[in-house]
Design an enzyme around this catalytic site. Structure first.
Site, PDB file in Angstrom:
ATOM      1  N   GLU A  91     -32.032 -17.941  28.361  1.00  0.00           N
ATOM      2  CA  GLU A  91     -30.887 -17.275  28.969  1.00  0.00           C
ATOM      3  C   GLU A  91     -30.541 -15.960  28.263  1.00  0.00           C
ATOM      4  O   GLU A  91     -30.320 -15.922  27.062  1.00  0.00           O
ATOM      5  CB  GLU A  91     -29.681 -18.220  28.903  1.00  0.00           C
ATOM      6  CG  GLU A  91     -28.416 -17.587  29.426  1.00  0.00           C
ATOM      7  CD  GLU A  91     -27.181 -18.475  29.184  1.00  0.00           C
ATOM      8  OE1 GLU A  91     -27.319 -19.713  29.227  1.00  0.00           O
ATOM      9  OE2 GLU A  91     -26.099 -17.911  28.961  1.00  0.00           O
ATOM     10  N   ARG A  98     -19.265 -18.101  17.654  1.00  0.00           N
ATOM     11  CA  ARG A  98     -19.438 -19.463  18.172  1.00  0.00           C
ATOM     12  C   ARG A  98     -19.829 -20.409  17.054  1.00  0.00           C
ATOM     13  O   ARG A  98     -20.667 -20.083  16.234  1.00  0.00           O
ATOM     14  CB  ARG A  98     -20.503 -19.460  19.272  1.00  0.00           C
ATOM     15  CG  ARG A  98     -20.076 -18.565  20.426  1.00  0.00           C
ATOM     16  CD  ARG A  98     -20.981 -18.643  21.621  1.00  0.00           C
ATOM     17  NE  ARG A  98     -20.463 -17.742  22.644  1.00  0.00           N
ATOM     18  CZ  ARG A  98     -21.036 -17.541  23.830  1.00  0.00           C
ATOM     19  NH1 ARG A  98     -22.154 -18.189  24.140  1.00  0.00           N
ATOM     20  NH2 ARG A  98     -20.491 -16.716  24.693  1.00  0.00           N
ATOM     21  N   ARG A 107     -29.896 -18.245  18.462  1.00  0.00           N
ATOM     22  CA  ARG A 107     -28.630 -18.986  18.491  1.00  0.00           C
ATOM     23  C   ARG A 107     -27.920 -18.770  17.161  1.00  0.00           C
ATOM     24  O   ARG A 107     -28.319 -19.321  16.139  1.00  0.00           O
ATOM     25  CB  ARG A 107     -28.915 -20.476  18.725  1.00  0.00           C
ATOM     26  CG  ARG A 107     -27.688 -21.317  18.997  1.00  0.00           C
ATOM     27  CD  ARG A 107     -28.054 -22.770  19.216  1.00  0.00           C
ATOM     28  NE  ARG A 107     -28.850 -22.956  20.420  1.00  0.00           N
ATOM     29  CZ  ARG A 107     -28.326 -23.143  21.631  1.00  0.00           C
ATOM     30  NH1 ARG A 107     -27.024 -23.150  21.794  1.00  0.00           N
ATOM     31  NH2 ARG A 107     -29.119 -23.307  22.676  1.00  0.00           N
ATOM     32  N   SER A 155     -25.394 -14.483  31.980  1.00  0.00           N
ATOM     33  CA  SER A 155     -24.762 -15.546  32.736  1.00  0.00           C
ATOM     34  C   SER A 155     -23.662 -14.862  33.528  1.00  0.00           C
ATOM     35  O   SER A 155     -22.991 -13.977  33.013  1.00  0.00           O
ATOM     36  CB  SER A 155     -24.178 -16.533  31.733  1.00  0.00           C
ATOM     37  OG  SER A 155     -23.543 -17.583  32.414  1.00  0.00           O
ATOM     38  N   ARG A 213     -29.081 -11.203  21.700  1.00  0.00           N
ATOM     39  CA  ARG A 213     -30.259 -12.033  21.998  1.00  0.00           C
ATOM     40  C   ARG A 213     -31.330 -11.279  22.778  1.00  0.00           C
ATOM     41  O   ARG A 213     -32.504 -11.648  22.743  1.00  0.00           O
ATOM     42  CB  ARG A 213     -29.818 -13.282  22.769  1.00  0.00           C
ATOM     43  CG  ARG A 213     -30.943 -14.294  22.928  1.00  0.00           C
ATOM     44  CD  ARG A 213     -30.560 -15.438  23.847  1.00  0.00           C
ATOM     45  NE  ARG A 213     -29.852 -16.502  23.143  1.00  0.00           N
ATOM     46  CZ  ARG A 213     -29.446 -17.625  23.750  1.00  0.00           C
ATOM     47  NH1 ARG A 213     -29.681 -17.802  25.042  1.00  0.00           N
ATOM     48  NH2 ARG A 213     -28.817 -18.548  23.069  1.00  0.00           N
TER      49      ARG A 213
END
Length: 421
Positions: free
Chosen positions: A345, A258, A273, A348, A385
């Site tokens: 988070e 990403r 992140r 998801s 994460r």
RNA sequence: GGAGACGUCGCAUAGUCCGGUCGAGUGCACCACCCUGCUAAGGUGGAGAGCCCUAUUAGGGCUCCGUGGGUUCAAAUCCCACCGUCUCCGCCA
């Protein structure tokens, strides 16, 4: 891609969804107009084409003497067919584009609003209480010799890292744990390509509003995927599936990439992140009637993982405005991160209903015997994460970290991660 | 990277040289029925996908022979580009 029938028969439903998402309501009327234009152009073309075809048969059957006259006559018809064909394909492309501009219709009881308007469905587990000053995941990771940000930056730049020693093992163990649970639940493991063609990226809905999040390899016209969801959805593209005996379930493992464009300054510390991480993703192809039940199943699998890893978490129902293009509903499971005093988070799960499948042309045979798009759903089962929440939650005063029991078999029975000397 | 062969309706294949009678034959598998005293053999028929229209469970039309262009009144068939598969050679982590 939403169902064009919905635009024709119940545009108000789509308009409501657009309103809830904070998207342009006029897009619905535009799509309807483009669709009407498209149908008119097609009808015109087909009428002329039928005429031409009939003429062709006469030419073929005619004898030499009458052929020239027939050819002269049909020649101008051919011109008109050509023009009509061009008009029709232009109208088709325009109608398609207008329809593609509309994100999936949100489910009825999805909360309205934007990013901060989520609804907390439940909070589960006890947040850890420390009688010492807790270290954050990076401090712990460095102490354990598990995370090396400096060398990641040296080799690849900001937001890159090395997982080393117990860090590397922890990640692999987490993936293994998730994979075994997925296996038990009937998922087929899949290691997926991480470079995909434009049409697949497009089909999964990742080239919409957030296209600048995606790495693209210009020289080869390929995209690096930010989740194996892309390859998992593309897996059955252009196929007619048999879902009569139950859904097709896959657990895809891949590295994810990403760009994190627009997140400068956010979560700059550690591995919360990053540009590259690993993820185990569940993916289901299912009869649309069963999609919501499947969504609940995926969520339950995620919650069981968090619970068994001893993490405190909450489940949120994402508001309409914060849903991805393809999602009709999305639940996030967020773990408590002690040093941030916040939930972050970890997973998801989205119900994409028939939106993705329609774009990717993935169908099943409905009871009527006709084909219809399947529903697709996806959900995270483990990512890099998770290490953040694991280290912080189970840390001790001396910087060591207790290993949750379910994870021990994957770490050679290790019960405690000890700081490297 | 170089050379060659190939890509047809679930699978296998015919058709491509010589454009119209090919949206497309055959075998296997599939479905229905018939026959047969038993899960076999045989017979008859059916059966692809997408879209448009009328209509509503039925009919008509258009498109689809790897993909996209071109030539032509007309393309599975001729031309170009691309993609993929296979074989051989070269190179290589």
């Amino acid at each position: 891609m939403i169902d064009v029938q919905l635009i024709r028969a119940a545009p108000e439903v789509v308009e409501r969804s657009q309103r809830l998402r904070g998207e342009r309501v006029e897009a619905v009327a535009e799509a309807a107009a483009a669709d009407a234009e498209r149908r008119e152009a097609i009808a015109e073309f087909e009428r002329l084409r039928a005429e031409q075809n009939a003429f062709g048969k006469r030419v073929a059957a005619a004898d030499k003497a009458e052929k020239p006259a027939l050819l002269a006559e049909v020649k101008q018809l051919s011109e008109r067919v050509k023009a009509a064909s061009e008009r029709s394909s232009a109208a088709e492309a325009q109608a398609e584009a207008a329809l593609a501009a509309i994100p999936n219709v949100v489910l009825d009881d999805v909360p309205p609003g934007g990013e901060d308007d989520y609804v907390v469905l439940r909070e589960v587990g006890r947040r850890p209480a420390f009688d010492f000053e807790p270290r954050d995941h990076l401090a712990l990771g460095e102490l354990l010799g598990a995370i090396d940000m400096a060398r990641g930056a040296k080799v690849s730049g900001a937001r890159f890292y090395y997982l080393r020693g117990i860090g590397a093992r922890l990640e692999l163990g987490l993936m293994q744990l998730g994979l075994n649970r997925a296996l038990e639940a009937g998922f087929t493991p899949l290691i997926t390509p991480t470079l995909v063609k434009p049409e697949i990226m497009q089909g999964t809905g990742f080239l919409g509003a957030h296209a600048d999040e995606v790495y693209r390899l210009e020289a080869d016209d390929l995209y690096l995927t930010g989740t194996s969801e892309v390859a998992l959805a593309g897996y059955h593209a252009d196929e007619i599936l048999d879902v009569s005996t139950g859904p097709l379930r896959y657990a895809g493992w891949s590295t994810c990439y990403r760009r994190e464009a627009g997140s400068h300054g956010k979560d700059t510390r550690g591995i919360i992140r990053v540009h590259q991480f690993d993820k185990l993703e569940m993916f289901s192809y299912i009869d649309p009637a069963d999609a919501e039940a499947e969504h609940a199943r995926l969520l339950a699998l995620q919650e069981a993982m968090l619970t068994d890893l001893g993490l405190a978490y909450r489940v949120i129902d994402t508001a309409a405005g914060d849903l991805g293009t393809s999602a009709a509903r999305k639940y996030d499971v967020e773990a408590w991160v002690p040093t941030q005093g916040a939930y972050r988070e970890l997973t998801s799960t989205s119900n994409c209903t028939t939106f993705q499948a329609r774009r990717l042309n993935i169908r099943y045979r409905a009871e009527s015997g006709r084909t219809a798009p399947v529903a697709t759903l996806n959900g995270t089962l483990a990512t890099t994460r998770w290490i953040v929440a694991l280290l912080e939650t189970h840390q001790r005063a001396d910087g060591s970290v207790a290993v949750p029991e379910v994870l021990r078999p994957y770490l050679g029975g290790l019960e405690v991660l000890e700081p490297a000397s």
